[in-house]
Scaffold this active site. Structure first.
Site, PDB file in Angstrom:
ATOM      1  CD  GLU A 162       4.516 -14.315 -22.270  1.00  0.00           C
ATOM      2  OE1 GLU A 162       5.390 -14.789 -21.489  1.00  0.00           O
ATOM      3  OE2 GLU A 162       4.900 -13.076 -22.797  1.00  0.00           O
ATOM      4  CD  GLU A 167       5.165  -8.435 -25.506  1.00  0.00           C
ATOM      5  OE1 GLU A 167       5.877  -7.966 -24.408  1.00  0.00           O
ATOM      6  OE2 GLU A 167       5.473  -9.272 -26.248  1.00  0.00           O
TER       7      GLU A 167
END
Lengths: 295, 484
Positions: A162, A167
């Site tokens: 990932e 974020e």
């Protein structure tokens, strides 16, 4: 010792000195601004979100629900939202992709939102992935622009890898972070770095979030600032402890050598941001001006 | 629903002045260079920067402010060598039970338009809170106070941010810093109506350092209020000035912390029909007859709350009285020669009343605001109204819920006002008659005859006061006794 202040004098020498220091800082800032953050310029995929309506179905698909159907209720993080493909949660309008997190009762969840992906539609190994985004505000909001390995069904996460390009937590409006998750370095032990914006916020203006990914390196940038460069060595270094503690045979392996697909979403609540609080205002929106991929 | 109105200044002049000002602005040419003031950001580093020689300008000691606890400390500093040290007094300190005041620019003020926050570092001897910190108060006529309440201290240095609500307004600001702090309430049980509840409170010390204005770029306005977010209506006359209370602005700081400031109404921009009202320095000045709803914006955010202003046009003058002078004992009238020189501010304990004499078109009226009880005291010169039958009073009320009780008081042969402090009734040789006019028409003068009845039927040779109860807002004129 508490004493009264007596005389006041302006120290001119001091002011002059501080001026020089300020000029010095400015000069070094200028240098930073000219640094090269990305080298790839050949566009292979782009969505400028110029056609109103649902996102282009040839590029985007949806993850629907609360994760239960995927066997990971709360999407593995105890998230609170139910993802839909309704225009209330995801729509293209005024040249933007708009993902909207709402507080509403829906299919046994208290919040709705959207998560769109390019899975099976656009997947690429290596390259430059970039999006221009304005982020939401408020405790409990957790938007992201990220990549997932396309073989997670055979090679369960975290082995498929990932790459979190961006974020952000809605109660820290000046900070984003970029991370990678892989075997022995994932979840709370992912390799991650914050980038804090000086004199600006991510919820009031658009900013560019990107990575440039090559066989043994992932460079992370925000606007024109390169803030993190990850390599197999840096992962081994930074996640040394969790890799050593891992039971996995391949702990620490660099798994970013397969095609990945793009995901954009707003999660609500969950382990990382915690739930929204009384000060969180809904609805909250993430505006995406464009997504571009280069090689 | 209609609310209070208050005439603080009656002036055609002001409106004329306004027009003149606008005219001036239109006349500005390129050759006119507006005065600019220094943009010095620092307030305190290791020493005060550009502040008055007093440095610390305390709140009034008569109101309990302790001037002893302020100083500097060479043993504590966030940066450099010196910080400001403030010893917050305990609840029984004879020198005053709170500490607070301002720092003021030593010059003509500073241009703060480039900044968006006042910042400082603070630490406490305990994890108490500073009651208020802000800026924009200069103990003169500054229009731009802004403050943040309940600043929670830690025992380590921490940076605090007070956003500037609308820096474009601060072209010449003298009020650099303000603080106010009271003792720490250990049991969190303080009750202003119970003195004992403060007995657990303790004094504490806090330090301040690196106080300056900054351009952070990270403050986001998330909401605002005027009038405490209420939609209110006032009726008033041309030239009335109306305050806009309870203004706040809420911010998301770069840290993600949400805070709310109390801000001056002058920081807002107002939407209003300018023929009915204008808002100058945050004060509504009522214009010509009509109605308009005033809304406010700040930093492109529409404030919750609004003020509907209904202008009744020019302030009315009461009709001339009709009784001949020789059948009248006048207390307060421009039409008659007054028999006494009444005191409109007798200073009754517990009174919240603001009474002012206003002259309008050459006619004096007595304006009352926020009246609970007060009196018109004949100042120890009682009048013998034995030959009189009525007292006249002309009354102007803002709305039909205003209710005023008049207590006409005979203070007796000893000529002393004697009142039972528990019941409010006359004591000793005093006597009174109480009357509450009804059916008053708002917005115009009501001429009310009050009979000298009740106890006054037999005792009215030493009338010495007229007690006024309730209202709370009204205007009186032509108070006189007369023969029917």
């Amino acid at each position: 010792m508490n004493k009264k202040y007596k005389s006041i004098k302006l120290n001119k020498a001091c002011i002059a000195l501080s001026l020089i220091i300020i000029i010095g800082i400015n000069t070094s800032c200028d240098l930073d601004e000219t640094q090269e953050v990305a080298t790839l310029t050949n566009i292979v995929m782009q969505d400028e979100f110029n056609v109103d309506g649902a996102p282009n179905p040839s590029m985007w698909t949806y993850d629907i629900g609360d994760g239960s159907d995927q066997g990971i209720p709360g999407w593995g993080n105890e998230e609170l939202q139910y993802y839909t493909d309704r225009p209330e949660n995801v729509v293209v309008e005024n040249g933007m992709l708009v993902i909207t997190a709402r507080e509403e009762s829906f299919e046994n969840s208290s919040y709705t939102s959207a998560r769109i992906t390019t899975q099976n539609l656009f997947e690429q190994q290596y390259g430059r992935f970039e999006a221009r985004i304005r982020l939401p505000l408020g405790k409990g909001l957790w938007p992201a622009f990220w990549l997932l390995g396309n073989d997670c069904d055979q090679n369960p996460w975290p082995n498929c890898g990932e790459i979190d390009i961006m974020e952000y937590l809605g109660d820290e409006p000046t900070v984003v972070f970029g991370s990678v998750h892989g075997p022995g370095y994932n979840g709370g032990d992912s390799v991650s770095k914050d980038y804090e914006l000086e004199n600006n916020r991510f919820d009031t203006e658009f900013h560019i979030f990107g990575i440039e990914w090559s066989p043994n390196r992932i460079n992370y940038y925000v606007d024109d600032v390169l803030y993190q460069s990850l390599t197999p060595e840096s992962i081994a270094d930074e996640a040394e402890e969790s890799i050593a503690d891992s039971d996995l045979d391949n702990a620490g392996e660099w798994v970013f050598n397969r095609p990945f697909y793009i995901i954009m979403n707003i999660a609500v609540g969950g382990n990382l941001p915690g739930p929204p609080n009384a000060e969180t205002v809904f609805p909250q929106r993430m505006f995406v001006d464009y997504v571009r991929v280069y090689n | 629903m209609m609310k209070n109105f208050k005439i603080t200044k009656y002036t055609f002049l002001l409106i004329v002045a306004l027009i003149a000002t606008i005219g001036c602005e239109r006349d500005l040419t390129d050759e006119v260079v507006p005065a600019t003031f220094p943009n010095t950001p620092d307030i305190f580093t290791d020493a005060p920067v550009g502040l008055t020689d007093e440095f610390f300008d305390s709140f009034d000691p008569a109101l309990g402010a302790n001037t002893q606890g302020f100083g500097t400390d060479e043993n504590e500093a966030f940066e450099g060598n010196v910080s400001i040290r403030i010893d917050v007094p305990g609840p029984n300190d004879p020198d005053g039970t709170f500490i607070g005041g301002i720092f003021k620019d030593r010059g003509e003020g500073r241009n703060l338009t480039q900044y968006d926050a006042l910042t400082f570092y603070a630490k406490g001897s305990i994890t108490a809170a500073i009651g208020t910190v802000g800026f924009g108060v200069d103990f003169e006529d500054g229009n731009f106070p802004a403050s943040r309440n309940n600043i929670q201290l830690t025992t380590g240095w921490k940076k605090y941010i007070i956003p500037i609500p609308n820096a474009s307004k601060l072209v010449q600001e003298k009020g650099m810093f303000l603080f106010s702090a009271g003792s720490y309430d250990v049991l969190q049980d303080d009750n202003p109506f119970d003195g004992d509840s403060f007995s657990d409170n303790i004094g504490f010390t806090f330090w301040l350092d690196e106080i300056r204005f900054e351009t952070l770029g990270t403050n986001l306005t998330t909401g605002a209020q005027i009038l405490g977010a209420q939609d209110q209506t006032v009726e008033a006359f041309t030239g009335s000035e109306i305050e806009i209370p309870n203004c706040t602005q809420s911010f998301s700081l770069g840290s993600g912390e949400n805070i709310t400031l109390d801000v001056a109404p002058a920081y807002f921009d107002y939407n209003v029909n300018p023929s009915v009202a204008q808002v100058v320095d945050g004060v509504v000045i009522v214009g010509q007859e009509g109605a308009t709803t005033i809304t406010a914006t700040i930093d492109n955010v529409l404030a919750q709350g609004s003020l509907e202003v209904i202008s009744n046009g020019a302030f009315p003058v009461p009709d001339d009285p009709t009784q001949p002078q020789n059948e009248v004992i006048s207390i307060f009238s421009d039409f008659y020669t007054n028999a006494v020189n009444p005191n409109f501010t007798p200073g009754f304990g517990g009174s919240t009343t603001i009474a002012t004499i206003q002259q309008i078109s050459g006619n004096n009226v007595a304006e009352y605001a926020n009246n609970n009880f007060t009196g018109i005291n004949f100042d120890n010169s009682p009048v013998d109204a034995s030959a009189m039958d009525f007292m006249n009073v002309d009354i102007l009320v803002p709305n039909d819920v205003t209710s005023i009780e008049f207590q006409i008081r005979d203070i007796g042969a000893n000529q002393m006002l004697e009142t039972n402090q528990f019941t409010g009734f006359p004591e000793g040789d005093d006597a009174d008659y109480r009357f509450t006019p009804t059916n008053l028409t708002p917005g115009q003068w009501n001429r009310v005859p009050i009979p000298l009845a009740g106890s006054l039927a037999t005792q009215r040779d030493n009338i010495g006061a007229i007690i006024l109860v309730g209202g709370p807002n009204f205007i009186l004129d032509n108070i006189y006794f007369y023969i029917d």
